[in-house]
Write a protein that holds these residues in place. Sequence first.
Motif, PDB file in Angstrom:
ATOM      1  N   ARG A  17       0.821  -1.213   0.000  1.00 44.04           N
ATOM      2  CA  ARG A  17       0.000   0.000   0.000  1.00 44.04           C
ATOM      3  C   ARG A  17       0.853   1.261   0.000  1.00 44.04           C
ATOM      4  O   ARG A  17       0.456   2.289  -0.565  1.00 44.04           O
ATOM      5  N   ASP A  18       2.016   1.192   0.608  1.00 49.71           N
ATOM      6  CA  ASP A  18       2.940   2.320   0.540  1.00 49.71           C
ATOM      7  C   ASP A  18       3.411   2.542  -0.900  1.00 49.71           C
ATOM      8  O   ASP A  18       3.428   3.677  -1.386  1.00 49.71           O
ATOM      9  N   LEU A  19       3.796   1.454  -1.578  1.00 53.01           N
ATOM     10  CA  LEU A  19       4.214   1.576  -2.979  1.00 53.01           C
ATOM     11  C   LEU A  19       3.058   2.053  -3.848  1.00 53.01           C
ATOM     12  O   LEU A  19       3.247   2.850  -4.778  1.00 53.01           O
ATOM     13  N   HIS A  20       1.857   1.568  -3.545  1.00 51.08           N
ATOM     14  CA  HIS A  20       0.692   1.972  -4.329  1.00 51.08           C
ATOM     15  C   HIS A  20       0.454   3.476  -4.209  1.00 51.08           C
ATOM     16  O   HIS A  20       0.096   4.134  -5.197  1.00 51.08           O
ATOM     17  N   ALA A  21       0.634   4.019  -3.031  1.00 48.17           N
ATOM     18  CA  ALA A  21       0.401   5.444  -2.810  1.00 48.17           C
ATOM     19  C   ALA A  21       1.468   6.326  -3.444  1.00 48.17           C
ATOM     20  O   ALA A  21       1.260   7.527  -3.624  1.00 48.17           O
ATOM     21  N   HIS A  22       2.612   5.734  -3.796  1.00 47.10           N
ATOM     22  CA  HIS A  22       3.724   6.506  -4.360  1.00 47.10           C
ATOM     23  C   HIS A  22       4.190   5.872  -5.675  1.00 47.10           C
ATOM     24  O   HIS A  22       5.319   5.395  -5.792  1.00 47.10           O
ATOM     25  N   PRO A  23       3.330   5.850  -6.687  1.00 51.01           N
ATOM     26  CA  PRO A  23       3.674   5.201  -7.957  1.00 51.01           C
ATOM     27  C   PRO A  23       4.695   6.007  -8.755  1.00 51.01           C
ATOM     28  O   PRO A  23       4.714   7.240  -8.707  1.00 51.01           O
ATOM     29  N   GLU A  24       5.530   5.284  -9.470  1.00 49.26           N
ATOM     30  CA  GLU A  24       6.536   5.905 -10.335  1.00 49.26           C
ATOM     31  C   GLU A  24       6.511   5.212 -11.689  1.00 49.26           C
ATOM     32  O   GLU A  24       6.503   3.982 -11.762  1.00 49.26           O
ATOM     33  N   TYR A  88      -5.389   4.376   0.470  1.00 48.79           N
ATOM     34  CA  TYR A  88      -3.975   4.379   0.089  1.00 48.79           C
ATOM     35  C   TYR A  88      -3.797   4.707  -1.400  1.00 48.79           C
ATOM     36  O   TYR A  88      -2.783   4.363  -2.000  1.00 48.79           O
ATOM     37  N   ARG A  89      -4.779   5.379  -2.006  1.00 44.42           N
ATOM     38  CA  ARG A  89      -4.731   5.674  -3.448  1.00 44.42           C
ATOM     39  C   ARG A  89      -3.512   6.543  -3.795  1.00 44.42           C
ATOM     40  O   ARG A  89      -2.905   7.171  -2.924  1.00 44.42           O
ATOM     41  N   SER A  90      -3.231   6.598  -5.065  1.00 49.94           N
ATOM     42  CA  SER A  90      -2.064   7.321  -5.564  1.00 49.94           C
ATOM     43  C   SER A  90      -2.052   8.769  -5.095  1.00 49.94           C
ATOM     44  O   SER A  90      -3.062   9.477  -5.160  1.00 49.94           O
ATOM     45  N   THR A  91      -0.892   9.211  -4.643  1.00 49.43           N
ATOM     46  CA  THR A  91      -0.702  10.617  -4.272  1.00 49.43           C
ATOM     47  C   THR A  91      -0.078  11.411  -5.411  1.00 49.43           C
ATOM     48  O   THR A  91       0.209  12.597  -5.240  1.00 49.43           O
ATOM     49  N   ALA A  92       0.127  10.775  -6.557  1.00 51.53           N
ATOM     50  CA  ALA A  92       0.767  11.418  -7.704  1.00 51.53           C
ATOM     51  C   ALA A  92      -0.234  11.504  -8.854  1.00 51.53           C
ATOM     52  O   ALA A  92      -0.541  10.480  -9.474  1.00 51.53           O
TER      53      ALA A  92
END
Length: 386
Positions: A17-24, A88-92
Amino acid sequence: MLPDIAAHAPTLQAWRRDLHAHPETAFEEVRTSAFVAETLASFGVTVHRGLGGTGLVGVIEGTAPGPTIGLRADMDALPMDEETGADYRSTAPGRFHGCGHDGHTVMLLGAARHLAANPPRRGKVHLIFQPAEEVGLGAQRMIEDGLFERFPCSEVYALHTIPLYAEGTAAVRPGPTLAGIAAFEIRIDGVGGHGAAPHTTIDPLQVAARLATEISSIVGRHVDPLAPAVISLGRLSAGTAPNIIPASAELSGTIRTYDPAVEALILKKLDAICQGFALMSGCTVACTQKASCLPCVNDPRAAAAAAAAAGEVLGIGHVHTDMKPLPFSDDFALMLDQWPGAYIFLGQPGAMCHHPTFDFDDRLLPVGASILARIATRQTMEGASA
């Protein structure tokens, strides 16, 4: 599931969920790569960074010589907006893990944790974390950076979740599994002008519209009906106003096949159609191939090994080995072109990959991690397929 992996399911979920919220997106996986490297190092895994830009490899050594098993996970997100509404949706904005690569990364980390604590008796495991799968360039960049010269493998495996199969099931087949893809772009240059005087122009928009319909006939009239192939246009761009005939137009699309010879035939016919329209219209029509990838072809013995490992986790009756090839593509094909191996699917519920409401099912994290760990353990103990 392997008990120690199942016990860490809450941690795996938190990582995912951390990775999901900070996608690259492609080649920008800086934070993701750093997280993976730090996590692997915390397990005592030797980490090698900087392959293909943000790619990295973790190495787990066995206690005696033997086969080397490569396990690959993709790390990049898609350039699209998320509509899941998750906490936890994307913050980007404009970036979203809409294909589950956040889950794939964490499944391999879960397998790495188990394998670091239970290293193979023979051989070693190479944990390959790849950037830029979505643009079909990450595997090639890692290979060009010496991935397999530095980290040769006896076999390579990758796992992808997909809603085409029921939760609690897996699928793997010998032979062609995913289609090869060729992305193309067509640029049409003419002479623009006033919409009231089309006779003073050389109209590229008319050519683009006709090409868009004519292209679909290539498969129907030039490809053997027994050779699966599909050509699709995804973009047609031209013009700025309703009363202006534009000076240029562009189309782009993809070709998917399971046979490189069929792909070459389609590209040849596509170029011929473009040149024919250029002669007819007076426009300049240029077709360029922007990217390509081979089909994923599973080694029969590796596919059987993957099915057996999945069966140990899910029950052999829940592993489909008669699945049909799928029309999607993955640049893991380039790794399968160099080493025997297999691409495995794990079923999950919910929206299809690349849909704005897609979300990885966290219940699958310990399942996928257990399958990957079992593949590595089985194949180092029993010997690789080649």
